[in-house]
Design an enzyme around this catalytic site. Structure first.
Site, PDB file in Angstrom:
ATOM      1  N   ASN A 223      18.039   1.766  16.533  1.00 16.68           N
ATOM      2  CA  ASN A 223      17.565   0.387  16.593  1.00 16.68           C
ATOM      3  C   ASN A 223      17.688  -0.133  18.021  1.00 16.68           C
ATOM      4  O   ASN A 223      18.067   0.606  18.933  1.00 16.68           O
ATOM      5  CB  ASN A 223      18.346  -0.487  15.611  1.00 16.68           C
ATOM      6  CG  ASN A 223      19.839  -0.423  15.847  1.00 16.68           C
ATOM      7  OD1 ASN A 223      20.345  -0.800  16.908  1.00 16.68           O
ATOM      8  ND2 ASN A 223      20.579   0.080  14.854  1.00 16.68           N
ATOM      9  N   GLY A 286      33.086  -6.220  13.350  1.00 17.00           N
ATOM     10  CA  GLY A 286      31.998  -5.260  13.212  1.00 17.00           C
ATOM     11  C   GLY A 286      30.734  -5.790  13.868  1.00 17.00           C
ATOM     12  O   GLY A 286      29.908  -6.438  13.224  1.00 17.00           O
ATOM     13  N   ALA A 288      28.651  -3.753  15.716  1.00 13.02           N
ATOM     14  CA  ALA A 288      27.667  -2.682  15.863  1.00 13.02           C
ATOM     15  C   ALA A 288      26.483  -2.887  14.924  1.00 13.02           C
ATOM     16  O   ALA A 288      26.631  -3.430  13.828  1.00 13.02           O
ATOM     17  CB  ALA A 288      28.313  -1.330  15.587  1.00 13.02           C
ATOM     18  N   LYS A 302      13.658  21.965  15.609  1.00  8.01           N
ATOM     19  CA  LYS A 302      12.710  20.891  15.848  1.00  8.01           C
ATOM     20  C   LYS A 302      11.563  20.968  14.842  1.00  8.01           C
ATOM     21  O   LYS A 302      10.958  22.019  14.643  1.00  8.01           O
ATOM     22  CB  LYS A 302      12.163  20.988  17.275  1.00  8.01           C
ATOM     23  CG  LYS A 302      11.130  19.916  17.599  1.00  8.01           C
ATOM     24  CD  LYS A 302      10.586  20.086  19.010  1.00  8.01           C
ATOM     25  CE  LYS A 302       9.481  19.063  19.271  1.00  8.01           C
ATOM     26  NZ  LYS A 302       8.901  19.220  20.630  1.00  8.01           N
ATOM     27  N   PRO A 318      27.457   4.974   4.829  1.00  5.22           N
ATOM     28  CA  PRO A 318      28.660   4.244   4.408  1.00  5.22           C
ATOM     29  C   PRO A 318      28.676   2.852   5.019  1.00  5.22           C
ATOM     30  O   PRO A 318      28.167   2.634   6.125  1.00  5.22           O
ATOM     31  CB  PRO A 318      29.808   5.107   4.956  1.00  5.22           C
ATOM     32  CG  PRO A 318      29.205   5.899   6.067  1.00  5.22           C
ATOM     33  CD  PRO A 318      27.784   6.159   5.659  1.00  5.22           C
ATOM     34  N   ILE A 320      30.662   0.310   6.774  1.00  2.00           N
ATOM     35  CA  ILE A 320      31.906   0.253   7.539  1.00  2.00           C
ATOM     36  C   ILE A 320      32.625  -1.069   7.333  1.00  2.00           C
ATOM     37  O   ILE A 320      33.836  -1.120   7.084  1.00  2.00           O
ATOM     38  CB  ILE A 320      31.618   0.492   9.032  1.00  2.00           C
ATOM     39  CG1 ILE A 320      31.015   1.898   9.235  1.00  2.00           C
ATOM     40  CG2 ILE A 320      32.894   0.339   9.869  1.00  2.00           C
ATOM     41  CD1 ILE A 320      30.508   2.160  10.634  1.00  2.00           C
ATOM     42  N   PHE A 336      28.851  -9.254  11.669  1.00  2.00           N
ATOM     43  CA  PHE A 336      27.690  -9.828  12.344  1.00  2.00           C
ATOM     44  C   PHE A 336      26.480  -9.633  11.439  1.00  2.00           C
ATOM     45  O   PHE A 336      26.380  -8.631  10.724  1.00  2.00           O
ATOM     46  CB  PHE A 336      27.442  -9.157  13.690  1.00  2.00           C
ATOM     47  CG  PHE A 336      28.117  -9.835  14.848  1.00  2.00           C
ATOM     48  CD1 PHE A 336      27.377 -10.532  15.785  1.00  2.00           C
ATOM     49  CD2 PHE A 336      29.489  -9.781  14.988  1.00  2.00           C
ATOM     50  CE1 PHE A 336      27.994 -11.168  16.850  1.00  2.00           C
ATOM     51  CE2 PHE A 336      30.132 -10.415  16.044  1.00  2.00           C
ATOM     52  CZ  PHE A 336      29.370 -11.111  16.974  1.00  2.00           C
ATOM     53  N   LYS A 350      26.214 -11.967   2.642  1.00  3.46           N
ATOM     54  CA  LYS A 350      26.967 -10.848   3.214  1.00  3.46           C
ATOM     55  C   LYS A 350      28.452 -11.193   3.303  1.00  3.46           C
ATOM     56  O   LYS A 350      29.324 -10.340   3.066  1.00  3.46           O
ATOM     57  CB  LYS A 350      26.404 -10.513   4.600  1.00  3.46           C
ATOM     58  CG  LYS A 350      26.929  -9.240   5.231  1.00  3.46           C
ATOM     59  CD  LYS A 350      26.169  -8.946   6.528  1.00  3.46           C
ATOM     60  CE  LYS A 350      26.627  -7.653   7.178  1.00  3.46           C
ATOM     61  NZ  LYS A 350      25.862  -7.372   8.424  1.00  3.46           N
ATOM     62  N   LYS A 354      30.729  -8.715   0.896  1.00  2.28           N
ATOM     63  CA  LYS A 354      31.561  -7.719   1.581  1.00  2.28           C
ATOM     64  C   LYS A 354      33.010  -8.179   1.757  1.00  2.28           C
ATOM     65  O   LYS A 354      33.793  -7.486   2.410  1.00  2.28           O
ATOM     66  CB  LYS A 354      30.941  -7.379   2.936  1.00  2.28           C
ATOM     67  CG  LYS A 354      29.563  -6.743   2.815  1.00  2.28           C
ATOM     68  CD  LYS A 354      29.088  -6.154   4.125  1.00  2.28           C
ATOM     69  CE  LYS A 354      27.726  -5.487   3.950  1.00  2.28           C
ATOM     70  NZ  LYS A 354      27.283  -4.772   5.162  1.00  2.28           N
TER      71      LYS A 354
END
Length: 412
Positions: A223, A286, A288, A302, A318, A320, A336, A350, A354
């Site tokens: 991303n 978190g 990332a 390839k 998973p 995190i 975030f 969220k 979570k």
């Protein structure tokens, strides 16, 4: 778990050098050319900078250059007729909040160790009650010499602070330790030196950057995350006294001073790194941009272009954040949420789903904010409230967010 002291930070930046008076001493070495940039870096953080040069330093960079950058005449003469009572060394010594000597050459370090007052720069070091910081810069063999090492050890025992040196290519053509730290690094360390320690004693883990999920040995899914927000948080937290572990996906950013960095590629690697060091962490952020899915079966070789279309089977990665938040006991867990629409709805969902303590949401559809940008804006949510953090540079935003975290960690 440690108890944190709340410090109120202003909206125009918290970890800064505003109102700090830094006396920059410049020794006679080739690294003196970096001092011009160092003056600029210190001033852009709000410091008032005055310069004192050794006479040999003027052979490498002109006083006029440093006067133009600092806004003050450069001091060199021990007894200056233009100074009050002609005692410029006493005036400067009293004025400074810090004497920062960069570069500190082998010769200058030796004279400081001997307690000499043979010119203005050494006399100011004797006369000041402010902290003295040395940034060594010299040939790698000179730095390794037993005399230099003994001199540095003695000065450190006298409570002078040593920053550096770095290691790498030198002007003489040799490679090794002895390079003066880069001006940006020195300015960041100065910020840390004066920063309010609202996170003193705390252990804090941050994830930052993107993850890469392999398709085959040469391709991956990723991303647009640059890692800038997470790195700003790590820099700010370290400056506030925290012991910071930064678990980073692949980014092109320097590790903030004082931060332990662990490099990873995939979401699974990031989770493994987090769990390996999560015990005892007081705060987990978190930041990332973790890929939600990965390739079900990564090709060993390839993949060749053989048809007009190609399908890839994906499986969920998973979670995190949720994994950390499910621990008992858990650190104060902050997530975030990068959204393009219905930001509050998705962020609050969220937060609940979570089991987070706090979530910082941003609208990445707004041009100039979020991914790959130097600025961002956040709306921060917790169980009983919310607060908007308007658009500003990411380091300022990081300090504002950390202030909120401490406030709500202490008063859930």
């Amino acid at each position: 778990m440690v108890s944190l002291t709340l410090v109120n930070f202003s909206r125009n930046g918290s970890v800064s050098l505003t109102n700090r008076k830094i006396l920059l001493g410049i020794g006679g070495g080739i690294a003196a050319y970096k001092s011009a940039d160092l003056v600029r870096r210190l001033k852009e953080r709000g410091a008032e900078v005055r310069v004192v040069m050794s006479h040999s330093a003027t052979e490498f960079i002109t006083p006029l250059t440093l006067q133009a950058l600092s806004g003050y005449p450069v001091a060199m003469d021990l007894l200056d007729p233009a100074a009050e009572a002609a005692m410029g060394h006493i005036e400067l010594a009293r004025w400074a909040d810090m004497l920062l000597i960069a570069p500190a050459t082998a010769n200058l370090i030796a004279r400081l160790r001997a307690g000499m007052a043979d010119e203005l720069i050494t006399t100011a070091a004797l006369a000041t009650s402010a902290p003295v910081v040395l940034c060594p810069a010299m040939n790698q063999q000179m730095y390794a010499n037993a005399a230099t090492q003994d001199n540095l050890a003695t000065l450190a025992n006298r409570c002078m602070t040593l920053w550096g040196p770095g290691s790498g290519s030198q002007a003489c053509g040799e490679v090794g330790p002895g390079r003066m730290l880069e001006p940006l690094d020195i300015a960041e360390r100065a910020e840390q030196f004066f920063a309010p320690k609202l996170l003193a004693g705390a252990k804090l883990m941050i994830t930052a950057g993107p993850t890469r999920e392999a398709i085959d040995p040469v391709r991956y899914i990723s991303n647009h995350s640059s890692g800038k927000m997470g790195y700003a948080l790590a820099q700010a937290a370290s400056a506030m006294g925290a012991e910071v572990t930064l678990v980073s996906g692949p980014v092109n950013l320097a590790t903030p001073a004082g931060v332990k960095r662990i490099n990873v590629e995939s979401a699974q690697q990031m989770l493994d790194a987090v769990l390996a060091d999560i015990d005892g962490q007081d705060i987990f952020i978190g930041c990332a941009a973790v890929a939600d899915y990965r390739i079900a079966e990564v090709a060993e070789g390839k993949i060749k272009k053989s048809s007009e279309t190609m399908s890839l089977a994906l499986v969920r990665n998973p979670d995190i954040l949720a994994t950390v938040a499910a621990r008992n006991p858990k650190p104060f867990t902050v997530g975030f949420a990068a959204e393009t629409h219905e930001v509050e709805t998705y962020a609050r969902d969220k937060l609940q789903r979570k089991n987070l303590d706090m979530i910082a949401a941003n609208d990445v559809s707004i041009p100039g904010l979020g991914f790959n940008a130097d600025q961002n804006a956040l709306r921060v949510f917790w169980q009983s409230g919310a607060e908007d953090l308007p658009a500003t540079d990411k380091l300022t935003l990081a300090n504002q967010l950390l202030s909120l975290i401490v406030k709500h960690k202490n008063n859930p």
